[in-house]
Write an enzyme that holds these catalytic residues in place. Structure first.
Site, mmCIF file in Angstrom:
data_model
loop_
_atom_site.group_PDB
_atom_site.id
_atom_site.type_symbol
_atom_site.label_atom_id
_atom_site.label_comp_id
_atom_site.label_asym_id
_atom_site.label_seq_id
_atom_site.Cartn_x
_atom_site.Cartn_y
_atom_site.Cartn_z
ATOM 1 C CE LYS A 172 0.971 1.063 4.472
ATOM 2 N NZ LYS A 172 1.615 2.312 4.955
ATOM 3 C CG ASP A 182 -0.561 -0.197 7.811
ATOM 4 O OD1 ASP A 182 -1.386 0.703 8.057
ATOM 5 O OD2 ASP A 182 0.655 0.019 7.658
#
Length: 310
Positions: free
Chosen positions: A17, A145
């Site tokens: 990401k 995350d």
């Protein structure tokens, strides 16, 4: 109860990401910070293959340097497998083979992607069938995350980054990633940010207790407009990462003067992400950075989250 898969193994792929926006709130009494972030999942992937076993073991290889990746219970993927087994009462074990494309300790969530992939792979292999809501709950226990690596696409994260809400994103965004073999510790970067804010408390705007994602970021994502997104990129951790690694400033300056729409440190660094106007512009920027001795990868987003693949 479970109905273990008749297949000998299950392969799951999960993405890395980029935080295209990250506002960090004040440090809380528990040592954590409230966050407001816009995640984009990008086309660098972690593959995890889960195979039936009596115990819990793990092996790691990849296209990136994996020499610093632990293969014991410090590894987030192995912890994810043990957590799922404990929560579901599964009595067996698993062997995990992890193949990494996401830079290690690079601020792109590679370890979190491993954990998300391990949860999905073990759930499928063991037949525990816990469902998406339960997978998300377990993911949030493993790290801020990890839930996003499960979800993928584009999302807004609040709280510690693990409270997700979908964000509409059209089109494709092309990224050029200057990676670095020498990683940065996330806790160290947050600590450096706290010290920076304390030193400069009279010179900078007060930190919001409850941070928010700027509306311009959401508008740019909805429009699929890379130039508009470039104007709104922000990472509060960047000043801390640059303080710890001044060499990253040179990389930022080189990319931004060589055709990038904008650049920023990804997450806690040290990966530097440059937004390009098109795939062709991204390839040209990659060549410039490569010629200057940088280790460079190309990626695009948004892409899907953790999923079983053949």
């Amino acid at each position: 109860m479970s109905l273990a898969s008749s297949e000998p193994q299950v392969r799951v792929r999960a993405p890395g990401k980029i935080n295209v926006f990250l506002e960090v709130g004040c440090r809380q009494s528990d040592g954590y910070h409230q966050l407001a972030t816009a995640f984009q999942a990008v086309s660098l992937y972690e593959d995890v293959v889960a195979t039936h076993a009596d115990g819990f073991t793990l092996e790691v290889e990849g296209t990136v340097d994996v020499s610093g990746v632990p293969v014991d219970d410090r590894n987030l993927a192995l912890r994810a497998a043990r957590l799922l087994a404990a929560e579901t009462g599964y009595g067996g074990g698993v062997h995990l083979d992890v193949f990494k494309e996401v830079p290690v300790a690079g601020g792109m969530g590679g370890g979190s992607a491993d954990a998300a992939a391990a949860l999905v792979a073990c759930d499928a292999l063991w037949g525990t069938r816990v469902g998406q809501a339960e997978l998300h709950r377990l993911a949030a226990q493993l790290g801020a995350d990890v839930p996003f690596a499960l979800k993928g696409g584009t999302a807004i994260g609040t709280g510690r980054g693990d409270e997700l809400s979908p964000a509409l994103a059209r089109g494709r965004f092309d990224w050029v990633l200057a990676v670095n073999e020498e990683g940065l510790s996330t806790p160290e970067v947050y600590g450096a940010l706290d010290r920076h804010r304390e030193r400069h408390r009279l010179d900078i705007a007060p930190t919001r207790v409850v941070p928010e994602v700027d509306a311009g970021v959401l508008q740019a994502l909805r429009a699929g407009d890379a130039a508009m997104l470039a104007e709104t990129l922000r990472n509060d951790l960047q000043v801390a990462a640059l303080g710890l690694r001044p060499d990253l400033a040179e990389t930022l300056e080189l990319g931004e003067s060589s055709g990038a729409l904008a650049g920023l440190v990804s997450g806690s660094g040290p990966t530097v992400a440059f937004l390009a106007a098109s795939p062709e512009d991204a390839a040209e920027l990659r060549d410039v950075l490569d010629a200057a001795g940088r280790d460079v990868l190309l990626a695009h987003g948004p892409v899907r989250g953790a999923r079983v693949v053949g």
